[in-house]
Scaffold this motif. Structure first.
Motif, short mmCIF file in Angstrom:
data_model
loop_
_atom_site.label_atom_id
_atom_site.label_comp_id
_atom_site.label_asym_id
_atom_site.label_seq_id
_atom_site.Cartn_x
_atom_site.Cartn_y
_atom_site.Cartn_z
N SER A 29 0.80 -1.26 -0.09
CA SER A 29 0.10 0.04 -0.02
C SER A 29 1.00 1.39 -0.22
O SER A 29 2.08 1.05 0.48
CB SER A 29 -1.06 -0.07 1.14
OG SER A 29 -0.24 0.14 2.30
N ILE A 30 0.30 2.48 -0.66
CA ILE A 30 0.97 3.60 -0.63
C ILE A 30 0.49 4.69 0.21
O ILE A 30 -0.78 5.20 -0.18
CB ILE A 30 1.22 3.94 -2.09
CG1 ILE A 30 1.59 3.30 -3.00
CG2 ILE A 30 2.08 5.26 -2.38
CD1 ILE A 30 3.15 2.44 -2.75
N SER A 70 0.71 7.57 1.09
CA SER A 70 0.51 8.78 0.66
C SER A 70 -0.52 9.24 -0.64
O SER A 70 -0.89 10.11 -0.99
CB SER A 70 1.88 9.39 0.01
OG SER A 70 2.60 8.69 -1.09
N SER A 90 -4.35 4.64 -0.76
CA SER A 90 -4.89 3.64 -1.56
C SER A 90 -5.11 2.13 -0.71
O SER A 90 -4.74 2.18 0.67
CB SER A 90 -3.82 3.31 -2.59
OG SER A 90 -2.61 2.76 -1.95
N THR A 127 -4.79 -1.79 0.08
CA THR A 127 -3.65 -2.68 -0.20
C THR A 127 -3.92 -3.80 -1.31
O THR A 127 -4.99 -4.28 -1.39
CB THR A 127 -3.26 -3.47 1.30
OG1 THR A 127 -3.35 -2.58 2.43
CG2 THR A 127 -2.39 -4.43 1.52
N VAL A 137 10.15 -0.35 -7.51
CA VAL A 137 8.75 -0.46 -8.14
C VAL A 137 8.48 -0.73 -9.60
O VAL A 137 9.03 0.14 -10.43
CB VAL A 137 7.77 0.63 -7.52
CG1 VAL A 137 6.45 0.45 -8.02
CG2 VAL A 137 8.02 0.95 -6.10
N PHE A 193 -1.85 1.72 -9.46
CA PHE A 193 -2.15 2.88 -8.61
C PHE A 193 -2.85 4.02 -9.58
O PHE A 193 -3.02 4.97 -9.12
CB PHE A 193 -0.97 3.18 -7.77
CG PHE A 193 -0.91 2.28 -6.51
CD1 PHE A 193 -2.20 2.04 -5.64
CD2 PHE A 193 0.11 1.52 -6.44
CE1 PHE A 193 -1.85 1.20 -4.64
CE2 PHE A 193 0.34 0.51 -5.43
CZ PHE A 193 -0.76 0.35 -4.68
N TRP A 240 5.41 10.33 -7.63
CA TRP A 240 4.13 9.48 -8.02
C TRP A 240 3.67 10.06 -9.28
O TRP A 240 2.96 9.37 -10.30
CB TRP A 240 3.26 9.15 -6.97
CG TRP A 240 3.85 8.08 -6.01
CD1 TRP A 240 4.32 8.21 -4.87
CD2 TRP A 240 3.99 6.66 -6.14
NE1 TRP A 240 4.64 6.90 -4.29
CE2 TRP A 240 4.33 6.00 -5.36
CE3 TRP A 240 3.42 5.81 -7.42
CZ2 TRP A 240 4.45 4.55 -5.16
CZ3 TRP A 240 3.48 4.35 -7.31
CH2 TRP A 240 4.08 3.72 -6.17
#
Length: 365
Positions: free
Chosen positions: A48-49, A51, A54, A56, A77, A85, A98
């Motif tokens: 999960s991110i 920031s 989002s 998992t 990544v 995402f 991102w």
């Protein structure tokens, strides 16, 4: 493109994760620049991110050996995570890194790669092969990476860096396909294999850094390796310099027929005019040679010269006696050679080779 984590980082995860083996797949994993990627196995991680606020997701990650690069960047990544995402609803305050990654995967030039074969051919389960694809109208693209296409999601494409000439209306590109399913996959002529997506190469990472050791032969002297420095033609200072130089490269010398080295600088690929697999009928081996052949195969397996194979291709063993009576283990590849697309490479002229030796004092063989 897969997500990777270093081995030491993987071991620090809490709770501890299971490391699964990839040996059953017999995969040769390569980077986009065709450099071999050594791996320890794979794990299924919940990612999960924070920031991005989002949910998992569970993704497979490749666990690779520690290198000097992974000590500062333990996780890389892959686009499989970035694309997932990038599909979430728009959010505020998305980190610039991102946002830049989302933009890179969303607005990149992409062209379909179609099969160039003239007849249908089959990729057997757990088989990996390289096929020739064709692309049209690449525009200004010079470098691209082959990636799985939505219209051919059943094909597992090994990403690799491909160079094309901008402005060409037609180009051939190699496509590495791995069939991880339990069913054969049929590739039909002009069917879509994957997408070729434009990339900009900003640098290459030595993924084998720190993996291979130079300790080989370090406990042996030059005499043990069969190396003698001629003191009658060299001065004491020159002898000292030669010995110092040779001692620094002792790890590359072979001490026997099974003491083999390995280089992954170039990967050899055989392109066939008809990629349909074929098998040669088994030829009888003299019963008196059974035990000798078994010992020879065992020695080659232990030396890493050969490995067990489940390839749909099969060729016969040819046993030849050397002058000293020992066994030479050969393979009859004549049918393969007859179907190989020849590389029109001009051999160097012998007179030019001899002319290049003018003025030289020392020669090695």
């Amino acid at each position: 493109m897969v997500t990777t984590v270093s081995e030491s980082f993987f071991e620090t995860l809490t709770p501890s994760q299971d490391l699964h083996s990839l040996e059953d797949f017999a995969l040769d994993i390569s980077g986009a620049n065709d450099a071999k990627v050594p791996y320890k196995g794979y794990g299924l991680l919940d990612l999960s991110i924070p920031s991005l606020e989002s949910d998992t997701i569970t993704v497979p990650v490749l666990v690779v050996p520690d290198t000097s690069y992974s000590s500062t960047v333990p996780v890389i990544v892959g686009t499989n995570v970035i694309r997932h995402f990038s599909t979430i609803d728009a959010q505020e305050n998305i980190p610039s890194c991102w946002q830049q990654a989302f933009t890179a995967v969303s607005f990149v030039q992409s062209v379909p790669v179609k099969a160039f074969n003239h007849k249908p051919f089959t990729i057997q389960p757990m088989q990996t092969c390289t096929v020739t694809g064709m692309v049209r109208n690449v525009g200004d693209m010079t470098v691209g990476v082959t990636e799985t296409s939505d219209s051919a999601h059943f094909l597992n494409i090994c990403p690799r860096e491909v160079h094309v000439r901008p402005g060409n209306t037609f180009s051939k590109v190699p496509v590495r396909i791995c069939n991880l399913s339990v069913r054969p996959v049929v590739i039909y002529p002009k069917s879509v294999l994957c997408n070729l997506k434009e990339v900009e190469v900003v640098g290459h990472i030595d993924l084998s850094d720190g993996v291979h050791s130079k300790s080989h032969n370090q406990d042996k002297t030059l005499k043990d390796l069969g190396i003698t420095v001629p003191s009658d033609t060299l001065s004491p200072l020159e002898c000292s310099k030669v010995k110092t130089f040779l001692n620094g490269w002792k790890h590359i010398f072979s001490t026997g027929v099974t003491d083999l080295g390995c280089s992954s600088t170039v990967e050899h690929e055989i392109e066939l005019d008809d990629p349909t697999p074929f098998k040669e009928p088994y030829r009888r081996i003299p019963p008196g040679s059974y035990e000798e052949v078994r010992e020879h195969i065992k020695d080659m397996l232990e030396a890493g010269a050969i490995r067990e194979s489940n390839s749909p291709f099969s060729f016969n063993v040819v046993l030849v006696r050397k002058k000293d009576g020992s066994l030479r283990f050969c393979i009859d590849f004549r049918r393969l050679n007859n179907g190989t697309i020849k590389d029109a490479y001009a051999l160097p002229r012998i007179d030019e080779t001899i002319d290049s030796l003018v003025g030289s004092k020392y020669f090695s063989k």
